[in-house]
Design a protein around this motif. Structure first.
Motif, PDB file in Angstrom:
ATOM      1  N   ALA A  19      70.148  -2.357  51.291  1.00 12.88           N
ATOM      2  CA  ALA A  19      70.334  -3.704  51.819  1.00 12.88           C
ATOM      3  C   ALA A  19      69.194  -4.092  52.757  1.00 12.88           C
ATOM      4  O   ALA A  19      68.644  -5.194  52.664  1.00 12.88           O
TER       5      ALA A  19
ATOM      6  N   CYS B   4      77.619  -2.912  57.430  1.00 11.18           N
ATOM      7  CA  CYS B   4      78.947  -2.366  57.139  1.00 11.18           C
ATOM      8  C   CYS B   4      79.005  -1.502  55.886  1.00 11.18           C
ATOM      9  O   CYS B   4      80.099  -1.078  55.482  1.00 11.18           O
ATOM     10  N   GLY B   5      77.852  -1.261  55.254  1.00 11.90           N
ATOM     11  CA  GLY B   5      77.854  -0.561  53.980  1.00 11.90           C
ATOM     12  C   GLY B   5      78.504   0.807  54.035  1.00 11.90           C
ATOM     13  O   GLY B   5      79.311   1.162  53.161  1.00 11.90           O
TER      14      GLY B   5
ATOM     15  N   SER C 244      75.062  -8.135  56.174  1.00 11.22           N
ATOM     16  CA  SER C 244      76.428  -7.638  56.349  1.00 11.22           C
ATOM     17  C   SER C 244      76.637  -6.329  55.594  1.00 11.22           C
ATOM     18  O   SER C 244      77.348  -5.438  56.075  1.00 11.22           O
ATOM     19  N   PHE C 245      76.001  -6.196  54.437  1.00 10.98           N
ATOM     20  CA  PHE C 245      76.101  -4.925  53.705  1.00 10.98           C
ATOM     21  C   PHE C 245      75.291  -3.838  54.408  1.00 10.98           C
ATOM     22  O   PHE C 245      75.656  -2.665  54.370  1.00 10.98           O
TER      23      PHE C 245
ATOM     24  N   LEU D 119      76.774  -1.889  45.507  1.00  9.42           N
ATOM     25  CA  LEU D 119      77.289  -2.648  46.644  1.00  9.42           C
ATOM     26  C   LEU D 119      76.189  -3.466  47.307  1.00  9.42           C
ATOM     27  O   LEU D 119      76.370  -4.650  47.601  1.00  9.42           O
ATOM     28  N   ALA D 120      75.039  -2.853  47.535  1.00  8.61           N
ATOM     29  CA  ALA D 120      73.963  -3.532  48.268  1.00  8.61           C
ATOM     30  C   ALA D 120      73.313  -4.642  47.472  1.00  8.61           C
ATOM     31  O   ALA D 120      72.673  -5.531  48.053  1.00  8.61           O
TER      32      ALA D 120
ATOM     33  N   THR E  18      73.726   2.334  50.467  1.00  8.08           N
ATOM     34  CA  THR E  18      74.018   0.901  50.594  1.00  8.08           C
ATOM     35  C   THR E  18      73.308   0.305  51.803  1.00  8.08           C
ATOM     36  O   THR E  18      72.695  -0.768  51.712  1.00  8.08           O
TER      37      THR E  18
ATOM     38  N   LEU F  11      82.239   0.475  54.404  1.00  9.72           N
ATOM     39  CA  LEU F  11      82.862   0.015  53.163  1.00  9.72           C
ATOM     40  C   LEU F  11      83.060   1.166  52.181  1.00  9.72           C
ATOM     41  O   LEU F  11      84.125   1.300  51.568  1.00  9.72           O
TER      42      LEU F  11
END
Length: 460
Positions: free
Chosen positions: A348, A324-325, A320-321, A268-269, A344, A328
Motif C-alpha cells: 500500500a 490497518c493492513g 487506510s490499507f 488487499l493492498a 499489505t 485486517l
C-alpha cells in the motif's frame, strides 16, 4: 432569489446528456460497482481461504499471471480504438474489431495449450499441465464479447453494463465457493472462471442495446485498427511486465506457499490501485476526447478539479490499507496467512506514487498517440522488472517490495514528459499529493514496524 435545495442541485448535476453529467454518473457507477465487487471478492476470499490451502492460491496466481500475459502479449487495442476513433460507432468498423478479437481468442487458447508443459516444467508443478488448457478456455470465450460493451463505454452510458458486470462477478464468486466446498481443489477456481466468462458474453449479448456483431474484415477498418494497435500491442506487452513482474519473479524465488501468502497481502493492498485504474480507463478517454485540456484554460481547470477529486480519496483509501493492513489480516485470516499483513502494509505504501500520477497516461490514447503511451509503458516495465530483481537478490521479499515502490518513483520523469507532451501536466496536483502520500506512508510504516521487521526476519 432563494437558493435551490441541495437535492435539486445534485439531481440537475447528474441529469441530462452533457459531458459533466455523464462523467458524474459513470464515475459513481464505476466506484459503486468496484466497491461492491471488491467486497464480494473479499467475502469470497475469506471463505475460500478456509476451504482451500495456500498452495491452491499460489497455483491460481501462476495461472492468472500466464493467462494475463497471453492476453496482453496479443492485445491490439480494440477497446481504446473504439473509444477514440471517429468511426467508433460505424457498424463495419465495430464488426471488423470484433472479428479480430474472436480470432485472437482462438489463438490465445491454442497458445495456452501449447505452453502447458513448458509452464509445468519451469515451475515444477505437474498440475499445470492439466489446469492451463482448461483455464485457457476463458480466453476463447471472452473473445466473443460484444462490442456493445465498448460502445456503451464510449458514450459513458454504463448503467446496464455495470449491472451485468456485478451479476457476472457474483456468479463467479458464488460458483467458486460452492465448487471449493464440494471439491476442496484448485479446480474450483478454474471452473468458476469459465462459468463467469461464459455468463459475461451471453448476458451482454442479450441485454445491451446495439446491433449484433457479425464476422467482417473491412480493409479500411483493419488498417486503422492495426495502425493504432501496433503500439498498443507493444504497450500491453510492457504493461504485463509492469503489472505482473512482481508475481513472475516472486513466484520463482519463493515457495508456492509463501507466494500464496504474498498474493493474499497484495490482493488487499491493490483495491485503490484497481479502482483508480478502472475509473481512468472508463472515464478519462471520453473526457479527453470531448474536452481536450489544450483547447482552453477552462478545460484544463475542469480537469484539475476532477483530478483532485479522484486522487484525494484514492490516496486516503490506499493509506487506510497501509495503516490497518496488518490488523485486517489478523482479524480476517487464520495463522497461515499472518505474514500477508506486513505485505499489505508495504505494498500500500509503495503504491502511493502511482496513485498520484495515474490520470496522465490515458491522455495519449485519447489523442491517438499510442506511440508515446508505449514509451511510458516500456520505461515502467524495465524499471519494475529491474528494481524487483535487484531487491530479491539483495534483501529477499522485503527487497522486492521496496523495489516495487522504487520503480514507480523512477518512472516519474517519463510520466511528466508524456503529460507535458499532451498538455495535461499539473505540477501543483503532483506536489500536493506527493507530500501527503509521503507523510501517510511514514505513519503507516511506523505504526506497523514490528510486523514489517518480522517479515524481514523471515527472509525470502
Amino acid at each position: 432569489m432563494e437558493p435551490r435545495p441541495v437535492t435539486t442541485t445534485l439531481i440537475q448535476r447528474f441529469s441530462g446528456a452533457s459531458l459533466g453529467a455523464r462523467v458524474l454518473r459513470s464515475s459513481l457507477l464505476t466506484v459503486g460497482s468496484f466497491g461492491f465487487s471488491q467486497a464480494l471478492r473479499l467475502g469470497g476470499n475469506l471463505i475460500l481461504t478456509r476451504l482451500l490451502f495456500p498452495e491452491a492460491f499460489g497455483l491460481m496466481a501462476l495461472l492468472t499471471v500466464f493467462l494475463m500475459g497471453l492476453m496482453q502479449f496479443s492485445d491490439v487495442g480494440v477497446t481504446p480504438a473504439i473509444l477514440q476513433s471517429r468511426r467508433g460507432d460505424d457498424r463495419d468498423f465495430l464488426d471488423t474489431a470484433w472479428t479480430i478479437q474472436v480470432l485472437r481468442g482462438i489463438g490465445l487458447w491454442l497458445t495456452a495449450c501449447a505452453f502447458a508443459w513448458p509452464m509445468a516444467a519451469f515451475y515444477d508443478q505437474p498440475q499445470l499441465l492439466q489446469l492451463l488448457p482448461v483455464a485457457g478456455l476463458a480466453l476463447l470465450i471472452v473473445g466473443f464479447r460484444p462490442t456493445r460493451m465498448d460502445s456503451a463505454n464510449r458514450h459513458l452510458r454504463l448503467g446496464r453494463v455495470t449491472l451485468l458486470e456485478l451479476a457476472t462477478q457474483t456468479l463467479g464468486v458464488v460458483s467458486a465457493v460452492l465448487l471449493a466446498w464440494a471439491t476442496g481443489s484448485v479446480w474450483a477456481l478454474v471452473i468458476s472462471g469459465l462459468i463467469s466468462s461464459l455468463f459475461e458474453v451471453v448476458a451482454n449479448s442479450a441485454f445491451l442495446a446495439g446491433g449484433r456483431n457479425r464476422f467482417r474484415m473491412e480493409a479500411e477498418a483493419r488498417h486503422e485498427l492495426v495502425n493504432f494497435g501496433k503500439w498498443i500491442f507493444l504497450s500491453t506487452v510492457c504493461g504485463f511486465f509492469f503489472s505482473q513482474g512482481d508475481k513472475i519473479l516472486i513466484g520463482k524465488y519463493l515457495s508456492l506457499e509463501a507466494f500464496g501468502v504474498y498474493n493474499i497481502g497484495y490482493f488487499l493492498a491493490s483495491f485503490p490501485m484497481l479502482l483508480g485504474g478502472m475509473v481512468t480507463r472508463k472515464v478519462l478517454i471520453p473526457i479527453y476526447r470531448e474536452s481536450p485540456p489544450r483547447a482552453s484554460r477552462e478545460n484544463f481547470r475542469r480537469l484539475r478539479k476532477m483530478r483532485f477529486a479522484v486522487t484525494g480519496p484514492l490516496l486516503l483509501l490506499v493509506a487506510s490499507f497501509g495503516l490497518c493492513g496488518h490488523w485486517l489480516v489478523t482479524l480476517m485470516y487464520d495463522s497461515r496467512y499472518l505474514a500477508a499483513g506486513a505485505v499489505t502494509v508495504i505494498v500500500a505504501c509503495m503504491q502511493m506514487p502511482q496513485i498520484v500520477v495515474q490520470t496522465y497516461d490515458q491522455a495519449a490514447l485519447a489523442a491517438g498517440d499510442s506511440r508515446s503511451f508505449f514509451v511510458l509503458a516500456l520505461t515502467r516495465a524495465v524499471l519494475m522488472i529491474g528494481c524487483i530483481l535487484v531487491g530479491l537478490e539483495t534483501y529477499g521479499l522485503i527487497g522486492a517490495l521496496l523495489g516495487y515502490g522504487a520503480a514507480f518513483l523512477l518512472a516519474y520523469p517519463v510520466v511528466v514528459w508524456l503529460a507535458r507532451r499532451m498538455g495535461v501536466w499539473d505540477p501543483l496536483h503532483d506536489l500536493v499529493f506527493a507530500l501527503l502520500g509521503a507523510a501517510l506512508a511514514l505513519v503507516a510504516i511506523s505504526l506497523n514496524w514490528s510486523a514489517v521487521t518480522a517479515l524481514a526476519a523471515q527472509g525470502g
